[in-house]
Motif scaffolding. Structure first.
Motif, short mmCIF file in Angstrom:
data_model
loop_
_atom_site.label_atom_id
_atom_site.label_comp_id
_atom_site.label_asym_id
_atom_site.label_seq_id
_atom_site.Cartn_x
_atom_site.Cartn_y
_atom_site.Cartn_z
N THR A 8 2.71 -15.83 6.80
CA THR A 8 3.69 -14.83 6.34
C THR A 8 4.15 -15.18 4.93
O THR A 8 4.42 -16.35 4.64
N LYS B 98 7.05 -13.71 2.14
CA LYS B 98 8.15 -12.76 1.88
C LYS B 98 8.28 -12.55 0.38
O LYS B 98 8.46 -13.50 -0.37
N ASN C 298 8.25 -19.00 -0.43
CA ASN C 298 8.36 -17.89 0.52
C ASN C 298 7.19 -17.82 1.49
O ASN C 298 7.08 -16.89 2.27
#
Length: 64
Positions: free
Chosen positions: A61, A63, A22
């Motif tokens: 990033t 997630k 992720n």
């Protein structure tokens, strides 16, 4: 009326570490060739807004 081109580039890496599927990383370069320009253009008016030279951005990033 003369024209100009500004080149931007972005490299995106996804799923590059096992166990961190992720996670996403991006690296960008804006105005790659460091073009000197102002807006609005033309005509040139004193006080036109000069645009930034070459600049960089790194983004990470994750997630959940």
């Amino acid at each position: 009326m003369s024209g100009y081109a500004v080149v931007n580039t972005t490299l995106i890496a996804k799923k590059f570490l096992k166990g961190y599927e992720n996670l996403e990383m991006r690296g960008s370069i804006y105005n790659l060739f460091d073009k000197d320009y102002t807006t609005p253009e033309p005509p040139r008016i004193p006080g036109d807004m000069p645009q930034p030279g070459r600049n960089y951005l790194v983004e990470v990033t994750y997630k959940f």
